[in-house]
Design a protein around this motif. Structure first.
Motif, mmCIF file in Angstrom:
data_model
loop_
_atom_site.group_PDB
_atom_site.id
_atom_site.type_symbol
_atom_site.label_atom_id
_atom_site.label_comp_id
_atom_site.label_asym_id
_atom_site.label_seq_id
_atom_site.Cartn_x
_atom_site.Cartn_y
_atom_site.Cartn_z
ATOM 1 N N GLY A 133 -0.249 15.133 5.909
ATOM 2 C CA GLY A 133 -1.236 14.059 5.819
ATOM 3 C C GLY A 133 -1.705 13.587 7.169
ATOM 4 O O GLY A 133 -2.552 12.685 7.252
ATOM 5 N N ASN A 184 0.945 4.133 -2.794
ATOM 6 C CA ASN A 184 0.736 5.540 -2.426
ATOM 7 C C ASN A 184 1.893 6.401 -2.913
ATOM 8 O O ASN A 184 1.695 7.508 -3.440
ATOM 9 C CB ASN A 184 0.596 5.676 -0.909
ATOM 10 C CG ASN A 184 -0.746 5.189 -0.392
ATOM 11 O OD1 ASN A 184 -1.723 5.151 -1.145
ATOM 12 N ND2 ASN A 184 -0.804 4.811 0.873
ATOM 13 N N LYS A 198 -2.264 9.943 8.074
ATOM 14 C CA LYS A 198 -3.321 9.112 7.492
ATOM 15 C C LYS A 198 -2.868 8.423 6.214
ATOM 16 O O LYS A 198 -3.456 7.430 5.805
ATOM 17 C CB LYS A 198 -4.560 9.976 7.200
ATOM 18 C CG LYS A 198 -5.203 10.586 8.447
ATOM 19 C CD LYS A 198 -6.390 11.448 8.063
ATOM 20 C CE LYS A 198 -7.021 12.087 9.313
ATOM 21 N NZ LYS A 198 -8.148 12.973 8.964
ATOM 22 N N VAL A 199 -1.877 9.005 5.547
ATOM 23 C CA VAL A 199 -1.354 8.439 4.296
ATOM 24 C C VAL A 199 0.097 8.053 4.518
ATOM 25 O O VAL A 199 0.916 8.899 4.887
ATOM 26 C CB VAL A 199 -1.449 9.458 3.142
ATOM 27 C CG1 VAL A 199 -0.858 8.865 1.873
ATOM 28 C CG2 VAL A 199 -2.896 9.866 2.918
ATOM 29 N N GLN A 200 0.400 6.804 4.297
ATOM 30 C CA GLN A 200 1.770 6.333 4.468
ATOM 31 C C GLN A 200 2.450 6.125 3.120
ATOM 32 O O GLN A 200 1.919 5.434 2.249
ATOM 33 C CB GLN A 200 1.788 5.022 5.253
ATOM 34 C CG GLN A 200 1.684 5.217 6.756
ATOM 35 C CD GLN A 200 2.457 4.153 7.519
ATOM 36 O OE1 GLN A 200 2.509 3.021 7.098
ATOM 37 N NE2 GLN A 200 3.056 4.523 8.636
ATOM 38 N N TYR A 241 1.239 9.498 -5.492
ATOM 39 C CA TYR A 241 1.485 10.900 -5.115
ATOM 40 C C TYR A 241 2.701 11.478 -5.848
ATOM 41 O O TYR A 241 2.706 12.645 -6.233
ATOM 42 C CB TYR A 241 1.686 11.006 -3.603
ATOM 43 C CG TYR A 241 0.396 10.911 -2.837
ATOM 44 C CD1 TYR A 241 -0.463 11.998 -2.761
ATOM 45 C CD2 TYR A 241 0.018 9.738 -2.200
ATOM 46 C CE1 TYR A 241 -1.662 11.914 -2.074
ATOM 47 C CE2 TYR A 241 -1.176 9.633 -1.511
ATOM 48 C CZ TYR A 241 -2.012 10.731 -1.444
ATOM 49 O OH TYR A 241 -3.213 10.647 -0.774
ATOM 50 N N THR A 275 -5.602 15.509 4.199
ATOM 51 C CA THR A 275 -6.206 15.207 2.896
ATOM 52 C C THR A 275 -5.112 14.973 1.845
ATOM 53 O O THR A 275 -3.998 15.504 1.962
ATOM 54 C CB THR A 275 -7.103 16.355 2.420
ATOM 55 O OG1 THR A 275 -6.283 17.520 2.191
ATOM 56 C CG2 THR A 275 -8.157 16.675 3.472
ATOM 57 N N PRO A 276 -5.432 14.206 0.788
ATOM 58 C CA PRO A 276 -4.454 14.018 -0.306
ATOM 59 C C PRO A 276 -4.053 15.332 -0.956
ATOM 60 O O PRO A 276 -2.911 15.493 -1.398
ATOM 61 C CB PRO A 276 -5.210 13.117 -1.277
ATOM 62 C CG PRO A 276 -6.202 12.382 -0.441
ATOM 63 C CD PRO A 276 -6.625 13.361 0.609
ATOM 64 N N PRO A 292 4.357 13.798 4.210
ATOM 65 C CA PRO A 292 3.072 13.112 4.446
ATOM 66 C C PRO A 292 2.742 12.964 5.926
ATOM 67 O O PRO A 292 1.568 12.896 6.298
ATOM 68 C CB PRO A 292 3.262 11.752 3.757
ATOM 69 C CG PRO A 292 4.732 11.572 3.634
ATOM 70 C CD PRO A 292 5.301 12.934 3.486
ATOM 71 N N ASN A 339 0.831 -1.214 0.000
ATOM 72 C CA ASN A 339 0.000 0.000 0.000
ATOM 73 C C ASN A 339 0.862 1.260 0.000
ATOM 74 O O ASN A 339 0.559 2.240 -0.705
ATOM 75 C CB ASN A 339 -0.937 0.000 1.206
ATOM 76 C CG ASN A 339 -2.040 -1.036 1.081
ATOM 77 O OD1 ASN A 339 -2.357 -1.478 -0.027
ATOM 78 N ND2 ASN A 339 -2.614 -1.428 2.199
#
Length: 271
Positions: free
Chosen positions: A218, A63, A221-223, A67, A138-139, A214, A59
């Motif tokens: 982020g 990601n 929340k986003v790794q 990104y 958020t992204p 991130p 994952n």
């Protein structure tokens, strides 16, 4: 000139101590059960490779890919026109405008990330202008942060190529009846591809391996893959797995660097 070679000795010591030494250590950690926090046995093993198939690593890799590609594409859309404008400009302030791109790179990246973080909270200095953002976690916050951090790495290589473009080639295209669009698509852009490739790789690599950005923008929340390496080293004490992923990333970076040299044999776009 041989007697001057001794002057390179401090550089060699520095390279051995801070580059080759840590790299060899990481390589050994990636293929063994050595624990640097609790020295004990040293056995060659490939158990760390099992982590590559874990959901967490997959994952995070996806990601990172998403990104970094998004940030690189947006940086290209913004960066190419900026580089083109600067390269074709005859303004006496041209050097000043180029300096405005370079100066932020010299400042501490963490400070710039924290500055964006403060602006992305609902209560910020932007409230003075009637603007309230709520982007943390958020992204969009991550993408904006990446583009702002790495945009100069896209602009400067392209600018370097365009600024040295032979004006006679452009004049010849016009003399042969090519309009502005044809001149750009068939002459200018193909000749600037080495800068585009360098800028793309120089933007893609730091975006892909970012971990502080991130983490802050982020809100965790986003790794990305950089966060996974940080977790393995700093939180879960799985240094062998973290070392293996680091080695893979280093190999990937070396391949990308060779690709840059393939398109830019003189290294004029490297910054």
């Amino acid at each position: 000139m041989k007697h001057l070679r001794k002057l390179s000795f401090p550089y060699l010591v520095w390279m051995m101590t801070l580059v080759f030494g840590p790299t060899i250590l990481i390589l050994l950690l990636s293929i063994s059960d050595l624990d640097i926090y609790n020295l004990g046995t040293f056995t060659i093993t490939f158990d760390s490779f099992s982590f590559l198939g874990s959901t967490k690593v997959i994952n995070a890799s996806l990601n990172s890919l998403f990104y970094s590609l998004t940030a690189t594409f947006i940086s290209f859309l913004i960066g190419y026109p900026v580089a083109f404008f600067l390269a074709r400009s005859h303004s006496k302030y041209k050097t000043f405008f180029v300096s405005l791109l370079i100066i932020p790179v010299w400042s501490n990246m963490l400070l710039r990330i924290i500055a964006w973080e403060k602006l992305f909270y609902p209560i910020s200095i932007l409230n003075m202008f009637g603007i309230s953002l709520d982007l943390i976690g958020t992204p969009l916050a991550i993408v904006i942060g990446m583009v702002s951090m790495y945009l100069p790495f896209m602009v400067l290589p392209i600018y370097s190529v365009l600024e040295k473009l032979d004006q006679n080639l452009i004049d010849a295209a016009s003399d042969l009846g090519a309009g502005p669009y044809e001149t750009f698509t068939k002459v200018i852009f193909p000749l600037s591809l080495s800068g585009v490739v360098s800028g793309t790789i120089m933007t893609l690599l730091p975006s892909m391996t970012a971990f502080a950005l991130p983490e802050r923008l982020g809100a965790g929340k986003v790794q990305l893959i950089g966060n996974v390496i940080q977790d393995y080293f700093m939180k879960t004490n799985q240094v062998n797995a973290g070392s293996l992923i680091s080695i893979i990333l280093m190999i990937f970076i070396v391949i990308m660097f060779i690709l840059v040299l393939h398109f830019d044999k003189e290294g004029e776009t490297l910054i």
